[in-house]
Design an enzyme around this catalytic site. Structure first.
Site, PDB file in Angstrom:
ATOM      1  N   CYS A  44       0.579  -1.411  -0.037  1.00 31.87           N
ATOM      2  CA  CYS A  44      -0.304   0.296  -0.202  1.00 31.87           C
ATOM      3  C   CYS A  44       0.933   1.168   0.063  1.00 31.87           C
ATOM      4  CB  CYS A  44      -1.074  -0.058   0.966  1.00 31.87           C
ATOM      5  SG  CYS A  44      -2.217  -1.907   1.322  1.00 31.87           S
ATOM      6  N   ARG A 121      -7.782  -4.250  -3.568  1.00 32.75           N
ATOM      7  CA  ARG A 121      -7.017  -2.502  -4.586  1.00 32.75           C
ATOM      8  C   ARG A 121      -8.519  -2.431  -4.972  1.00 32.75           C
ATOM      9  NH1 ARG A 121      -2.542  -2.842  -1.866  1.00 32.75           N
ATOM     10  NH2 ARG A 121      -1.528  -4.727  -0.997  1.00 32.75           N
TER      11      ARG A 121
HETATM   12  C1  BEZ Z   1       0.768  -4.870   1.553  1.00 39.32           C
HETATM   13  O1  BEZ Z   1       2.200  -5.382   1.965  1.00 39.32           O
HETATM   14  O2  BEZ Z   1       0.177  -3.144   1.420  1.00 39.32           O
HETATM   15  C2  BEZ Z   1      -0.735  -5.767   2.458  1.00 39.32           C
HETATM   16  C3  BEZ Z   1      -0.309  -6.874   1.953  1.00 39.32           C
HETATM   17  C4  BEZ Z   1      -1.102  -8.073   2.337  1.00 39.32           C
HETATM   18  C5  BEZ Z   1      -2.345  -7.391   2.885  1.00 39.32           C
HETATM   19  C6  BEZ Z   1      -2.264  -6.055   3.517  1.00 39.32           C
HETATM   20  C7  BEZ Z   1      -1.542  -5.292   2.800  1.00 39.32           C
END
Ligand code: BEZ
Length: 208
Positions: A44, A121
């Site tokens: 993110c 996302r």
């Molecule tokens: C992230 O790295 O943004 C992420 C990865 C897995 C689940 C939620 C967020």
């Protein structure tokens, strides 16, 4: 769950720039509403930084950005400040604090097979009339592609401006597809034209 062609559902929410009514924020502009699973997570952070670094591009293309996650406003503020301190990148766009999941549910960003508590996302492209024009969904563990987001926005805006369609992998500057004829008269015109044609239904032209 909203679909392409629907009016973007309106809402009021707390964001990192204060309380915001979505329809006011997007009025007369293109808008990209995008969700991320959680603050202070690595993928993110790269994605939000990607949107922030393209500030000039989105401004040039008359597009307002607005992010969202199911986190509190305190978490958002701490994360935005942390990323700014650590990397110098500032998330200038509002981020919705959707702690009650109101907007995530309204936009189908909460997809329980993927997660019961974190938004997937999602990317909603909304035109200046408030209509949803393109939707992308990515899972939690795969980040989006900023070049594709920019390409899709330019493709939508160009298609509207020139009343044309975009072929596979189209990029700005390349030939576009002229919509196929809908009457016999249009067919005759098409056949007499000097468009680049595979057959009457697949014709391309340069934009001048
Ligand atoms: C992230 O790295 O943004 C992420 C990865 C897995 C689940 C939620 C967020």
């Amino acid at each position: 769950m909203p679909r392409i062609g629907d009016q973007a559902p309106d809402f009021e929410s707390m964001t990192t720039i204060g309380k915001l009514k979505f329809s006011d924020y997007i009025k007369g502009k293109w808008a990209i509403l995008f969700s991320h699973p959680a603050d202070f997570t690595p993928v993110c952070t790269t994605e939000m930084s990607g949107f922030a670094l393209e500030k000039d591009f989105f401004e040039k293309h008359n597009t307002n950005l607005i992010g969202l996650s199911i986190d509190s406003i305190h978490s958002h503020i701490a994360w935005v400040n942390n990323v700014r301190e650590k990397t110098g990148v500032y998330f200038h766009f509002p981020i919705i604090a959707d702690i009650d999941m109101k907007v995530s549910k309204l936009y189908g960003m909460l997809q329980p097979g993927e997660s019961e508590t974190a938004a997937v996302r999602a990317v909603f492209f909304i035109d200046p009339n408030g209509k949803i024009r393109l939707i992308m969904y990515y899972p939690l563990n795969v980040g989006r592609n900023m070049e594709e987001i920019k390409r899709a926005l330019v493709a939508l805006q160009t298609a509207d401006e020139y009343k044309c369609a975009m072929p596979l992998n189209w990029k700005k500057g390349e030939k576009v597809i002229v919509p196929p004829p809908k009457t016999m008269h249009e067919l005759e015109e098409r056949l007499a034209s000097n468009l680049e044609m595979v057959d009457f239904y697949l014709a391309k032209k340069e934009l001048v």
